[in-house]
Design an enzyme around this catalytic site. Structure first.
Site, mmCIF file in Angstrom:
data_model
loop_
_atom_site.group_PDB
_atom_site.id
_atom_site.type_symbol
_atom_site.label_atom_id
_atom_site.label_comp_id
_atom_site.label_asym_id
_atom_site.label_seq_id
_atom_site.Cartn_x
_atom_site.Cartn_y
_atom_site.Cartn_z
ATOM 1 N N ASN A 1 12.248 -11.120 -0.359
ATOM 2 C CA ASN A 1 12.671 -12.522 -0.355
ATOM 3 C C ASN A 1 11.458 -13.412 -0.125
ATOM 4 O OD1 ASN A 1 12.289 -12.923 2.597
ATOM 5 N ND2 ASN A 1 13.843 -11.299 2.655
ATOM 6 N N LYS B 1 6.738 5.603 -11.464
ATOM 7 C CA LYS B 1 7.172 4.307 -11.977
ATOM 8 C C LYS B 1 8.392 4.434 -12.900
ATOM 9 C CE LYS B 1 5.629 0.363 -14.633
ATOM 10 N NZ LYS B 1 4.681 -0.123 -15.623
ATOM 11 N N PHE C 1 18.339 -15.825 13.899
ATOM 12 C CA PHE C 1 18.216 -16.919 12.939
ATOM 13 C C PHE C 1 19.307 -16.746 11.896
ATOM 14 C CE2 PHE C 1 14.361 -19.620 13.135
ATOM 15 C CZ PHE C 1 13.799 -19.126 14.291
ATOM 16 N N LYS D 1 27.993 -15.445 12.444
ATOM 17 C CA LYS D 1 26.985 -14.416 12.776
ATOM 18 C C LYS D 1 26.774 -14.326 14.284
ATOM 19 C CE LYS D 1 24.564 -15.489 8.579
ATOM 20 N NZ LYS D 1 23.395 -16.050 7.954
ATOM 21 N N LYS E 1 27.533 -10.806 15.918
ATOM 22 C CA LYS E 1 26.400 -10.022 16.420
ATOM 23 C C LYS E 1 26.318 -10.051 17.940
ATOM 24 C CE LYS E 1 23.877 -10.947 12.135
ATOM 25 N NZ LYS E 1 22.944 -10.120 11.390
HETATM 26 O O1 PMT Z 1 9.117 -16.997 7.177
HETATM 27 P P1 PMT Z 1 9.234 -18.459 6.765
HETATM 28 O O2 PMT Z 1 8.757 -18.705 5.367
HETATM 29 O O3 PMT Z 1 8.601 -19.381 7.772
HETATM 30 O O4 PMT Z 1 10.785 -18.815 6.745
HETATM 31 C C1 PMT Z 1 11.517 -18.795 7.937
HETATM 32 C C2 PMT Z 1 12.905 -18.167 7.748
HETATM 33 C C3 PMT Z 1 13.700 -18.987 6.791
HETATM 34 C C4 PMT Z 1 12.764 -16.723 7.234
HETATM 35 C C5 PMT Z 1 13.576 -18.141 9.164
HETATM 36 O O5 PMT Z 1 13.680 -19.446 9.634
HETATM 37 C C6 PMT Z 1 14.964 -17.509 9.109
HETATM 38 O O6 PMT Z 1 15.963 -18.158 8.906
HETATM 39 N N1 PMT Z 1 15.044 -16.165 9.337
HETATM 40 C C7 PMT Z 1 16.268 -15.389 9.204
HETATM 41 C C8 PMT Z 1 16.631 -15.226 7.755
HETATM 42 C C9 PMT Z 1 17.797 -14.282 7.583
HETATM 43 O O7 PMT Z 1 17.579 -13.154 7.247
HETATM 44 O O8 PMT Z 1 18.940 -14.756 7.937
HETATM 45 P P2 PMT Z 1 20.304 -13.887 7.831
HETATM 46 O O9 PMT Z 1 21.327 -14.915 7.981
HETATM 47 O O10 PMT Z 1 20.311 -13.047 6.614
HETATM 48 O O11 PMT Z 1 20.236 -12.913 9.093
HETATM 49 C C10 PMT Z 1 20.772 -13.281 10.351
HETATM 50 C C11 PMT Z 1 19.968 -12.655 11.481
HETATM 51 O O12 PMT Z 1 20.139 -11.227 11.475
HETATM 52 C C12 PMT Z 1 18.488 -12.892 11.413
HETATM 53 O O13 PMT Z 1 18.025 -13.099 12.741
HETATM 54 C C13 PMT Z 1 17.919 -11.582 10.848
HETATM 55 O O14 PMT Z 1 16.613 -11.331 11.330
HETATM 56 C C14 PMT Z 1 18.903 -10.568 11.385
HETATM 57 N N2 PMT Z 1 19.093 -9.404 10.524
HETATM 58 C C15 PMT Z 1 19.556 -9.545 9.254
HETATM 59 C C16 PMT Z 1 19.788 -8.422 8.477
HETATM 60 C C17 PMT Z 1 19.518 -7.144 9.016
HETATM 61 N N3 PMT Z 1 19.728 -6.045 8.297
HETATM 62 N N4 PMT Z 1 19.052 -7.030 10.268
HETATM 63 C C18 PMT Z 1 18.852 -8.121 11.034
HETATM 64 O O15 PMT Z 1 18.416 -8.013 12.184
#
Ligand code: PMT
Length: 401
Positions: A208, A287, A321, A335, A339
């Site tokens: 991403n 590949k 986040f 979330k 979580k």
């Molecule tokens: O890195 P930058 O370019 O500065 O951008 C910042 C950001 C947009 C990446 C950051 O601000 C942000 O929002 N990070 C979380 C993005 C995300 O994956 O969101 P989510 O809604 O998909 O996940 C929710 C939370 O679960 C997040 O804290 C993520 O780290 C966590 N997660 C998600 C999936 C997974 N398999 N394991 C996790 O721990």
């Protein structure tokens, strides 16, 4: 930023005085108020006029001439700063300060001042390794002086070794660190940052747009505020902040392993990483070749690291986040509950200035009780401080009981 912080930059006589010019520019860029003192020998390398022009004020060189306001310079200048920075610091000035010798303007100011002093040695590698110089530095460190170790590399004497003045940016960062309030010094904070990459074959991966900037800003701010910081990062183009433990990972599974390995000692975990929810079900060792027609990819779920650690959080503070493109608050609330974390920071990828890539973000913070706080556009570093203020507040409330 060093907004309005008063810095006394003392340049002593070594070739690295020219780098102190760049340091001055960096400090002015960070909006500090800088006054400059130069020793007689420093003036032989760079003319005071250069520092005067860039600082917008007089350069002080003489112990016995009064300031424009008729004040005694070493007393007025000793009282003025929030911090004194000696850069470059020669073996001579280090010896004088350690020995309590005050025989010129620089050494007299430092002896007369109660401000914190950051010493940035720069000299020939053999001089730096000299046992007396090392002992003097140890003495100063034990007395509360801040010392920045010189860097390795080519030296003016045409040899390689340890003795280079640290880069101006790094000295400015160290000044920010010395001056920041240390209100997180009891915390051990694990921060995740950046994207994960899920390889399909040796050439391609699913990922991403995360640049890592949000997570790195959190690591920098937490370190400045005195926390022990472990930064676990997916692939990014950023340099980790000085003073943090850095763990580099590629995939979600590697990030999970790293988070779990550091979880035991953590008091706070902040998950700013954009973790891929899915990975290719099969990794092909060679590949994948193109063929006629389309292609289907089979994906499988990655573990939800945040949910996994939140389930065994104990006394830790866990922050997540949420990145969304619609119904930002509703999805973030879901979330937060699913979580079981302490609070969630929501950002909206469709908003200008928010989310991936840039130096700014626009966030909403939702806590366990459902309370929502909305913040306008600010730098990712300021967002980091807002998040850390909240961590601090939670910790204080828990201590109060
Ligand atoms: O890195 P930058 O370019 O500065 O951008 C910042 C950001 C947009 C990446 C950051 O601000 C942000 O929002 N990070 C979380 C993005 C995300 O994956 O969101 P989510 O809604 O998909 O996940 C929710 C939370 O679960 C997040 O804290 C993520 O780290 C966590 N997660 C998600 C999936 C997974 N398999 N394991 C996790 O721990």
């Amino acid at each position: 930023m060093l907004d309005e912080k008063k810095i006394l930059l003392c340049a002593t006589g070594g070739i690295a005085v020219y780098k102190a010019v760049f340091l001055l520019r960096e400090l002015v860029r960070r909006k500090a108020r800088v006054s400059v003192v130069m020793t007689e020998n420093a003036c032989k390398f760079v003319a005071p006029l250069t520092f005067e022009t860039l600082s917008g004020g007089p350069v002080f060189t003489d112990l016995f001439s009064l300031t424009r306001e008729g004040q005694i310079p070493h007393i007025a200048l000793a009282d003025f700063p929030d911090i004194i920075v000696v850069a470059p610091a020669t073996a001579n000035i280090i010896g004088k300060i350690a020995g309590g010798i005050a025989d010129d303007l620089t050494s007299t100011i430092i002896t007369a001042s109660k401000a914190p002093v950051l010493i940035c040695p720069a000299m020939n590698a053999n001089m730096y390794e000299n046992k007396i110089v090392q002992k003097n530095l140890e003495t100063l460190a034990s007395l509360g002086y801040w010392i920045m170790a010189p860097g390795y590399g080519p030296l003016a004497c045409r040899s390689d070794g340890q003795g280079r003045l640290p880069e101006p940016f790094d000295i400015a960062e160290e000044i920010e660190f010395v001056l920041a309030k240390k209100d997180l010094s009891d915390e051990n904070i694990v921060i995740t940052a950046g994207p994960t990459q899920e390889p399909l074959d040796p050439v391609r991966f699913i990922s991403n747009h995360s640049s890592g900037k949000m997570g790195y800003a959190l690591a920098l701010a937490a370190r400045r505020r005195g926390a022990a910081v472990t930064l676990i990062s997916g692939p990014t183009a950023l340099n980790p902040p000085a003073g943090v433990t850095f763990v580099s990972v590629q995939t979600a599974l590697q990030m999970r392993d790293a988070v779990l390995a550091h979880f035991k000692r953590a008091t706070v975990v902040i998950k700013a990483a954009a973790v891929a929810d899915y990975r290719p079900a099969v990794y092909q060792a060679t590949k994948i070749k193109k063929k006629e027609g389309g292609m289907n990819l089979s994906l499988e779920r990655n573990p939800d690291i945040l949910a996994e650690i939140a389930a065994k959080k104990g006394h830790r503070i866990i922050v997540g986040f949420s990145m969304e493109s619609d119904h930002v608050v509703e999805h973030a609330r879901e979330k937060l509950i699913a979580k079981g974390i302490d609070f969630i920071v929501a950002n909206d990828v469709t908003e200008t200035g928010a989310g991936f890539g840039g130096d700014t973000n626009i966030v909403r913070i939702i806590d366990k009780n459902g309370a929502l706080e909305e913040y306008s556009l600010m730098s990712k570093l300021d967002v980091a401080d807002v998040i850390l203020d909240r961590v601090r507040m939670l910790r204080e409330n828990r201590i109060k009981g």
